[in-house]
Design an enzyme around this catalytic site. Structure first.
Site, PDB file in Angstrom:
ATOM      1  CG  ASP A   1      -0.307  -0.527   2.408  1.00  0.00           C
ATOM      2  OD1 ASP A   1       1.150  -0.309   2.825  1.00  0.00           O
ATOM      3  OD2 ASP A   1      -1.182  -0.738   3.549  1.00  0.00           O
TER       4      ASP A   1
ATOM      5  CG  ASN B   1      -8.881  -1.222  11.828  1.00  0.00           C
ATOM      6  OD1 ASN B   1      -8.064  -1.894  11.364  1.00  0.00           O
ATOM      7  ND2 ASN B   1      -9.340  -0.398  11.249  1.00  0.00           N
TER       8      ASN B   1
ATOM      9  CG  HIS C   1      -5.612  -1.971   8.571  1.00  0.00           C
ATOM     10  ND1 HIS C   1      -6.039  -0.702   9.260  1.00  0.00           N
ATOM     11  CD2 HIS C   1      -4.447  -2.073   8.620  1.00  0.00           C
ATOM     12  CE1 HIS C   1      -5.114  -0.156   9.555  1.00  0.00           C
ATOM     13  NE2 HIS C   1      -3.997  -0.971   9.318  1.00  0.00           N
TER      14      HIS C   1
ATOM     15  CD  GLU D   1      -8.910   1.182   7.694  1.00  0.00           C
ATOM     16  OE1 GLU D   1      -8.621   0.166   8.619  1.00  0.00           O
ATOM     17  OE2 GLU D   1      -7.928   2.230   7.827  1.00  0.00           O
TER      18      GLU D   1
HETATM   19  C1  GLP Z   1      -0.507   0.553   8.555  1.00  0.00           C
HETATM   20  C2  GLP Z   1      -0.107  -0.502   7.434  1.00  0.00           C
HETATM   21  C3  GLP Z   1      -0.329  -1.975   7.628  1.00  0.00           C
HETATM   22  C4  GLP Z   1       0.194  -2.215   8.994  1.00  0.00           C
HETATM   23  C5  GLP Z   1      -0.261  -1.462  10.321  1.00  0.00           C
HETATM   24  C6  GLP Z   1       0.096  -1.960  11.358  1.00  0.00           C
HETATM   25  O1  GLP Z   1      -1.871   0.607   8.807  1.00  0.00           O
HETATM   26  N1  GLP Z   1      -0.905   0.022   6.118  1.00  0.00           N
HETATM   27  O2  GLP Z   1       0.357  -2.396   6.667  1.00  0.00           O
HETATM   28  O3  GLP Z   1       0.155  -3.614   9.233  1.00  0.00           O
HETATM   29  O4  GLP Z   1      -0.034  -0.262   9.898  1.00  0.00           O
HETATM   30  O5  GLP Z   1       1.183  -1.324  11.878  1.00  0.00           O
HETATM   31  P1  GLP Z   1       2.070  -1.514  13.155  1.00  0.00           P
HETATM   32  O6  GLP Z   1       3.167  -2.660  12.710  1.00  0.00           O
HETATM   33  O7  GLP Z   1       2.879  -0.245  13.218  1.00  0.00           O
HETATM   34  O8  GLP Z   1       1.242  -1.853  14.332  1.00  0.00           O
END
Ligand code: GLP
Length: 243
Positions: A67, A136, A138, A143
């Protein structure tokens, strides 16, 4: 699903790097599906170390990222292209021309999404997709929704995601509201999926995603239907999971 319980973040990072390393060693021209977020940073550090020690060669590896934020220049220090350059690509011998991150600046977002799907298809699909998980549920920036989106598409970020991301920006106004993300369909077509999670803050959503019903309200729950998932987490993140 295979579950690997690691003692702490460092051990989780090494175990995850072992899995990626085995794919790179057994298939030097593999397609890696890569993720951002704080969780995989330790895994990338470990992969860099193994490259520096001469144990890994990325010269033929191709990559596709999950993404990108809409509206951030690739050189912006919070863009996911910048994240990948600084956390991995700049430190290993991957050919940057073989690395792909969705374009967040395209005038024609639909065309960019179609182009990105074609990039994945033309590479022959993803050998291993790394996924972190949002609080959440995702994955990528898919989402909670009414259905599981198939291909690359533009999303409005959930308020909770915007708030979680705010820590990386100087002001709330600067936090992007939209992103382009690979769809659930593309993720599910990956031959193998590596989910990394750490910290007790993820314990509830991990249990919900892997022990609860499969529902687009918890996008990661669809991974229950994938035949080749490895979940690597520290013991805090896996503390509520039944397996
Ligand atoms: C962002 C990214 C996700 C990732 C998420 C969790 O939203 N788009 O791909 O998994 O963050 O991030 P973290 O690893 O910092 O908890």
């Amino acid at each position: 699903m295979r579950v690997i319980v690691a003692e702490n973040y460092e051990a989780m990072s090494r175990q995850a790097a072992n899995i990626i390393s085995s794919v790179v060693v057994s298939k030097p021209d593999c397609v890696l599906g890569l993720a951002t977020g704080s969780t995989p940073i330790g895994m990338y550090k470990e992969l860099i170390k193994r490259y520096q020690e001469g144990d890994l060669d990325f010269s033929k590896v191709k990559s596709v990222n999950l993404d990108e934020y809409v509206g951030l220049e690739p050189t912006h220090d919070q863009s996911y292209r910048y994240f990948m350059q600084t956390n991995l690509f700049d430190h290993v011998n991957i050919d940057v021309a073989n690395t792909n991150v969705p374009g967040g600046l395209s005038e024609d977002v639909d065309a960019e999404c179609a182009r990105y799907d074609e990039v994945i298809r033309s590479m022959g699909g993803i050998d291993i997709q790394v996924l972190g998980m949002g609080h959440n549920g995702h994955i990528g920036f898919n989402e909670p929704a009414e259905d599981f989106p198939v291909g690359t598409h533009q999303v409005e970020l959930a308020q909770s995601t915007i708030e979680a991301n705010a820590r990386f920006f100087a002001t709330m106004d600067e936090v992007p509201r939209k992103a382009v993300t690979m769809g659930i369909g593309s993720i599910m077509l990956a031959k193998q999926i590596l989910v990394v999670v750490n910290g007790e803050g993820k314990a509830d959503i991990v249990a919900k995603a892997f022990n609860g019903p499969v529902t687009p309200q918890v996008p990661a729950s669809i991974l229950q239907l994938h035949p080749n998932v490895v979940l690597v987490g520290d013991k805090d993140a896996l503390s509520k999971l039944k397996f």
